[in-house]
Design a protein around this motif. Structure first.
Motif, PDB file in Angstrom:
ATOM      1  N   ILE A  53      40.846  -1.604  82.561  1.00 13.82           N
ATOM      2  CA  ILE A  53      41.694  -0.631  83.257  1.00 13.82           C
ATOM      3  C   ILE A  53      40.827   0.579  83.581  1.00 13.82           C
ATOM      4  CG2 ILE A  53      43.703   0.888  82.979  1.00 13.82           C
ATOM      5  CD1 ILE A  53      44.552  -1.508  80.940  1.00 13.82           C
ATOM      6  N   VAL A  54      40.813   0.998  84.842  1.00 16.80           N
ATOM      7  CA  VAL A  54      39.857   2.036  85.241  1.00 16.80           C
ATOM      8  C   VAL A  54      40.504   3.331  85.725  1.00 16.80           C
ATOM      9  CG1 VAL A  54      37.977   0.429  85.745  1.00 16.80           C
ATOM     10  CG2 VAL A  54      39.613   0.991  87.543  1.00 16.80           C
ATOM     11  N   ARG A  55      41.842   3.374  85.780  1.00 15.96           N
ATOM     12  CA  ARG A  55      42.505   4.608  86.234  1.00 15.96           C
ATOM     13  C   ARG A  55      43.619   4.976  85.264  1.00 15.96           C
ATOM     14  NH1 ARG A  55      38.733   5.210  88.397  1.00 15.96           N
ATOM     15  NH2 ARG A  55      38.170   5.207  90.574  1.00 15.96           N
ATOM     16  N   PRO A  56      43.901   6.280  85.091  1.00 17.31           N
ATOM     17  CA  PRO A  56      45.022   6.678  84.228  1.00 17.31           C
ATOM     18  C   PRO A  56      46.333   6.108  84.747  1.00 17.31           C
ATOM     19  CG  PRO A  56      43.654   8.569  84.789  1.00 17.31           C
ATOM     20  CD  PRO A  56      43.187   7.442  85.647  1.00 17.31           C
ATOM     21  N   ARG A  57      47.271   5.921  83.814  1.00 19.96           N
ATOM     22  CA  ARG A  57      48.563   5.343  84.184  1.00 19.96           C
ATOM     23  C   ARG A  57      49.676   6.053  83.410  1.00 19.96           C
ATOM     24  NH1 ARG A  57      48.080  -0.593  82.263  1.00 19.96           N
ATOM     25  NH2 ARG A  57      47.454   0.484  80.386  1.00 19.96           N
ATOM     26  N   MET A  58      50.826   6.181  84.068  1.00 14.32           N
ATOM     27  CA  MET A  58      52.015   6.726  83.403  1.00 14.32           C
ATOM     28  C   MET A  58      53.037   5.602  83.282  1.00 14.32           C
ATOM     29  SD  MET A  58      51.745  10.078  82.801  1.00 14.32           S
ATOM     30  CE  MET A  58      53.461  10.305  82.410  1.00 14.32           C
ATOM     31  N   LYS A  59      53.694   5.562  82.146  1.00 14.26           N
ATOM     32  CA  LYS A  59      54.717   4.535  81.957  1.00 14.26           C
ATOM     33  C   LYS A  59      55.996   4.952  82.683  1.00 14.26           C
ATOM     34  CE  LYS A  59      54.841   2.233  77.979  1.00 14.26           C
ATOM     35  NZ  LYS A  59      54.999   2.291  76.530  1.00 14.26           N
ATOM     36  N   GLN A  60      56.581   4.016  83.408  1.00 13.27           N
ATOM     37  CA  GLN A  60      57.820   4.272  84.139  1.00 13.27           C
ATOM     38  C   GLN A  60      59.029   3.916  83.270  1.00 13.27           C
ATOM     39  OE1 GLN A  60      57.305   5.628  87.490  1.00 13.27           O
ATOM     40  NE2 GLN A  60      55.455   5.797  86.258  1.00 13.27           N
ATOM     41  N   GLU A  61      60.204   4.293  83.731  1.00 14.44           N
ATOM     42  CA  GLU A  61      61.415   4.044  82.933  1.00 14.44           C
ATOM     43  C   GLU A  61      61.645   2.572  82.642  1.00 14.44           C
ATOM     44  OE1 GLU A  61      64.910   6.013  84.226  1.00 14.44           O
ATOM     45  OE2 GLU A  61      64.106   7.972  83.671  1.00 14.44           O
ATOM     46  N   ASP A  62      61.233   1.708  83.607  1.00 12.10           N
ATOM     47  CA  ASP A  62      61.433   0.265  83.380  1.00 12.10           C
ATOM     48  C   ASP A  62      60.306  -0.347  82.534  1.00 12.10           C
ATOM     49  OD1 ASP A  62      59.299   0.315  85.093  1.00 12.10           O
ATOM     50  OD2 ASP A  62      60.199  -0.947  86.645  1.00 12.10           O
ATOM     51  N   GLY A  63      59.396   0.500  82.023  1.00 12.43           N
ATOM     52  CA  GLY A  63      58.322  -0.001  81.151  1.00 12.43           C
ATOM     53  C   GLY A  63      57.060  -0.377  81.909  1.00 12.43           C
ATOM     54  N   SER A  64      57.122  -0.366  83.255  1.00 10.97           N
ATOM     55  CA  SER A  64      55.915  -0.697  84.021  1.00 10.97           C
ATOM     56  C   SER A  64      54.992   0.530  84.082  1.00 10.97           C
ATOM     57  CB  SER A  64      56.309  -1.143  85.437  1.00 10.97           C
ATOM     58  OG  SER A  64      56.935  -0.052  86.093  1.00 10.97           O
ATOM     59  N   TRP A  65      53.757   0.305  84.501  1.00  6.98           N
ATOM     60  CA  TRP A  65      52.781   1.407  84.592  1.00  6.98           C
ATOM     61  C   TRP A  65      52.562   1.798  86.045  1.00  6.98           C
ATOM     62  CZ3 TRP A  65      51.095   3.824  80.302  1.00  6.98           C
ATOM     63  CH2 TRP A  65      51.139   3.152  79.086  1.00  6.98           C
ATOM     64  N   LYS A  66      52.424   3.118  86.271  1.00  5.86           N
ATOM     65  CA  LYS A  66      52.104   3.594  87.618  1.00  5.86           C
ATOM     66  C   LYS A  66      50.783   4.357  87.553  1.00  5.86           C
ATOM     67  CE  LYS A  66      53.892   6.586  91.246  1.00  5.86           C
ATOM     68  NZ  LYS A  66      53.770   7.997  91.142  1.00  5.86           N
ATOM     69  N   GLU A  67      49.864   3.993  88.445  1.00  2.00           N
ATOM     70  CA  GLU A  67      48.559   4.649  88.445  1.00  2.00           C
ATOM     71  C   GLU A  67      48.687   6.116  88.857  1.00  2.00           C
ATOM     72  OE1 GLU A  67      45.341   1.804  89.541  1.00  2.00           O
ATOM     73  OE2 GLU A  67      44.716   3.485  90.807  1.00  2.00           O
ATOM     74  N   VAL A  68      47.989   7.000  88.161  1.00  2.69           N
ATOM     75  CA  VAL A  68      47.977   8.420  88.531  1.00  2.69           C
ATOM     76  C   VAL A  68      46.527   8.892  88.571  1.00  2.69           C
ATOM     77  CG1 VAL A  68      50.257   8.940  87.548  1.00  2.69           C
ATOM     78  CG2 VAL A  68      48.230   9.146  86.104  1.00  2.69           C
ATOM     79  N   THR A  69      46.299  10.113  89.018  1.00  4.91           N
ATOM     80  CA  THR A  69      44.926  10.639  89.039  1.00  4.91           C
ATOM     81  C   THR A  69      44.612  11.258  87.673  1.00  4.91           C
ATOM     82  OG1 THR A  69      45.623  12.831  89.730  1.00  4.91           O
ATOM     83  CG2 THR A  69      45.158  11.220  91.489  1.00  4.91           C
ATOM     84  N   TYR A  70      43.318  11.503  87.438  1.00  5.94           N
ATOM     85  CA  TYR A  70      42.933  12.169  86.186  1.00  5.94           C
ATOM     86  C   TYR A  70      43.545  13.567  86.122  1.00  5.94           C
ATOM     87  CZ  TYR A  70      39.715   8.598  84.478  1.00  5.94           C
ATOM     88  OH  TYR A  70      39.197   7.442  83.976  1.00  5.94           O
ATOM     89  N   ASP A  71      43.645  14.240  87.280  1.00  5.58           N
ATOM     90  CA  ASP A  71      44.246  15.583  87.294  1.00  5.58           C
ATOM     91  C   ASP A  71      45.707  15.524  86.855  1.00  5.58           C
ATOM     92  OD1 ASP A  71      42.147  17.187  87.947  1.00  5.58           O
ATOM     93  OD2 ASP A  71      42.361  16.846  90.118  1.00  5.58           O
ATOM     94  N   GLU A  72      46.436  14.533  87.400  1.00  5.62           N
ATOM     95  CA  GLU A  72      47.851  14.390  87.017  1.00  5.62           C
ATOM     96  C   GLU A  72      47.984  14.072  85.529  1.00  5.62           C
ATOM     97  OE1 GLU A  72      49.910  12.810  91.175  1.00  5.62           O
ATOM     98  OE2 GLU A  72      48.661  11.440  90.019  1.00  5.62           O
ATOM     99  N   ALA A  73      47.110  13.194  85.032  1.00  7.67           N
ATOM    100  CA  ALA A  73      47.163  12.840  83.601  1.00  7.67           C
ATOM    101  C   ALA A  73      46.829  14.061  82.738  1.00  7.67           C
ATOM    102  CB  ALA A  73      46.187  11.703  83.312  1.00  7.67           C
ATOM    103  N   ALA A  74      45.870  14.867  83.196  1.00 11.05           N
ATOM    104  CA  ALA A  74      45.489  16.072  82.429  1.00 11.05           C
ATOM    105  C   ALA A  74      46.639  17.072  82.419  1.00 11.05           C
ATOM    106  CB  ALA A  74      44.240  16.710  83.042  1.00 11.05           C
ATOM    107  N   LYS A  75      47.321  17.202  83.547  1.00 12.92           N
ATOM    108  CA  LYS A  75      48.464  18.139  83.624  1.00 12.92           C
ATOM    109  C   LYS A  75      49.578  17.679  82.684  1.00 12.92           C
ATOM    110  CE  LYS A  75      47.941  20.618  87.881  1.00 12.92           C
ATOM    111  NZ  LYS A  75      47.323  20.238  89.124  1.00 12.92           N
ATOM    112  N   TYR A  76      49.863  16.360  82.702  1.00 13.87           N
ATOM    113  CA  TYR A  76      50.901  15.832  81.800  1.00 13.87           C
ATOM    114  C   TYR A  76      50.500  16.099  80.343  1.00 13.87           C
ATOM    115  CZ  TYR A  76      53.585  12.495  79.045  1.00 13.87           C
ATOM    116  OH  TYR A  76      54.385  11.935  78.066  1.00 13.87           O
ATOM    117  N   THR A  77      49.247  15.812  80.009  1.00 15.65           N
ATOM    118  CA  THR A  77      48.789  15.993  78.622  1.00 15.65           C
ATOM    119  C   THR A  77      48.917  17.455  78.208  1.00 15.65           C
ATOM    120  OG1 THR A  77      47.223  14.197  78.981  1.00 15.65           O
ATOM    121  CG2 THR A  77      46.831  15.590  77.061  1.00 15.65           C
ATOM    122  N   ALA A  78      48.455  18.357  79.072  1.00 18.79           N
ATOM    123  CA  ALA A  78      48.531  19.792  78.753  1.00 18.79           C
ATOM    124  C   ALA A  78      49.985  20.218  78.590  1.00 18.79           C
ATOM    125  CB  ALA A  78      47.857  20.604  79.858  1.00 18.79           C
TER     126      ALA A  78
END
Ligand code: SF4
Length: 437
Positions: A53-78
């Motif tokens: 797996i080479v890109r960050p992912r966010m889990k969706q309500e149905d349990g599937s994964w949606k690819e996001v950018t590193y910036d989006e993942a960093a914002k969510y983490t922060a």
């Protein structure tokens, strides 16, 4: 192809530094790994896995994964860290000291609890070291000097496969020129392990009776009285082992989770250290914990420099507090005292009790890991990163507290960040939210 030499293996605490890797001429692909054991070689080769797996992912309500950018993942983490009253920031043992230091800066800003994998392995050893200190040495000294080696509650044949050939049994050193013939090896383990099968003496102790046997050895060193058997071991055998140890030039005791996580816990290590101190009245002796993850020792070191404690560091009140049992990851999760979960460089989903994993599953959470792990499966955000020691360098500490610089061997997949780079993004965002420079 080109040969890259003197590579560190980023798998176990032995941190072998003689790995050779054949890479393609463009420096992108690992062709062959030599000198590493099977598990170490597999870690290098897994970096080439086509399904990585080479890109960050966010889990969706149905349990599937949606690819996001590193910036989006960093914002969510922060955001989840800043929103939380007491976020747990756990793991750290499979990343570099530099990334750990950046992560701890984030923890300080968000008032988190920083805990590492020692909490479920050598935490009791660290507590014992606080209590009584530790007479230790380097693995180089073991290789060159040790003629009596004890493996107590550990099985390096499986967990640290090259430890025995590089340092502790078969290696030839300055005063140990005949390798295994220069040494007497004692394994203390309730099970007939593969390490026990190459030992001169296997002491098949009753499970959980380590404290008694170590105490009996202390008595036997002074030829004091013993009952007929201690921990299932006849007293004659205990006297024989004590005499064998006293007759050596240099004794080393290696110990593992068979002692740290059986009945007695840190008190087992207290008394093992006391045995080592006693032995120093007769000969030279040292004791070394068999640390598992390749940089769990570094995590304790970096936390020690920054906050004064090696694990279970609670920063929620704006200063460092340390109280294993209260500020340790599992206790916090099971008592429902943390409200966000951040994992880096470890896999609590595989190793924590089910009750803790269920709590992680409910919390806002992020897992920074190059691989798909059970922790990723229960996290809301997955951030894949470059592999430290393979795709990016960084400082690591061997199990004997010797720092070693790991090296980059190949490039990470295009566009992939290192964990240090991702943590910098999170730190910048946390600083922005908190309004600090
Ligand atoms: Fe890697 Fe440990 Fe094997 Fe050495 S013994 S090659 S550090 S896994």
């Amino acid at each position: 192809t080109q040969l890259v030499t003197d590579i560190i293996c980023p798998f176990c605490g032995t941190l072998c530094d003689d790995i050779e890797v054949e890479v393609s001429d463009d420096g992108k692909k690992i062709i062959k790994v030599t000198n590493a054991c099977a598990i170490g070689a597999e870690k290098f080769l897994h970096a080439q896995s086509p399904d990585r797996i080479v890109r960050p992912r966010m889990k969706q309500e149905d349990g599937s994964w949606k690819e996001v950018t590193y910036d989006e993942a960093a914002k969510y983490t922060a955001k989840i860290l800043c929103d939380a009253k007491k976020p747990l920031m756990y793991g750290w043992s499979s990343t570099s000291c530099e990334a750990q230091a950046t992560g701890h800066m984030i923890a300080e800003l968000v008032g988190g609890v920083v805990d590492n994998t020692a909490t479920v392995c050598h935490g009791p050893s660290l507590i014992a070291v606080h209590d009584v200190g530790i007479p230790s040495c380097t693995l180089g000294e073991v290789k060159n000097r040790a003629d009596r080696v004890i493996f107590w509650g550990c099985n390096p044949a499986h967990a640290h496969p090259r430890h025995m050939s590089r340092y502790s049994i078969f290696s030839r050193g300055y005063f140990t020129t005949k390798g295994s013939k220069s040494r007497k090896i004692i394994v203390v383990d309730p099970r007939p392990t593969d390490t026990a099968s190459v030992a001169d003496y296997h002491i098949q102790i009753q499970q959980g009776r380590d404290y008694e046997l170590i105490d009996a050895l202390r008595v036997a060193l002074q030829e004091g009285p013993l009952p007929e058997t201690v921990a299932g071991v006849p007293k004659e055998k205990i006297y024989d082992i004590a005499r064998l140890l006293k007759s050596g030039r240099f004794v080393t005791i290696f110990f593992g989770m068979g002692v740290t996580h059986s009945l007695g816990k840190n008190h087992n290590i207290d008394i093992a250290i006391a045995l080592t101190a006693d032995l120093n009245k007769y000969t030279k002796a040292a004791i070394i914990p068999m640390r598992g993850h390749y940089n769990v020792t570094g995590s304790g070191q970096v936390l020690g420099w920054q906050f004064g404690f090696p694990f279970c560091v609670d920063l929620s009140r704006g200063f460092a507090r340390y109280n294993p049992g209260e500020s340790s990851a599992n206790d916090l999760l099971m008592r429902g005292e943390v409200d966000a979960n951040f994992v880096i460089g470890s896999d609590p989903g595989s190793h924590f009790p089910f009750k803790s994993v269920k709590v992680i599953n409910e919390l806002p959470s992020v897992c920074i890991d190059p691989h798909m792990t059970p922790t990723v499966a229960v996290s809301k955000c997955h951030v894949p990163v470059a592999l430290v020691g393979i795709e990016v360098g960084g400082s690591c500490y061997r199990m004997d507290n010797v720092p070693i610089e790991s090296r980059k061997v190949v490039d990470p997949p295009a566009g992939m960040l290192t964990d240090g780079e991702f943590l910098e993004l999170v730190l910048t965002e946390v600083q922005r939210i908190k309004g600090v420079a």
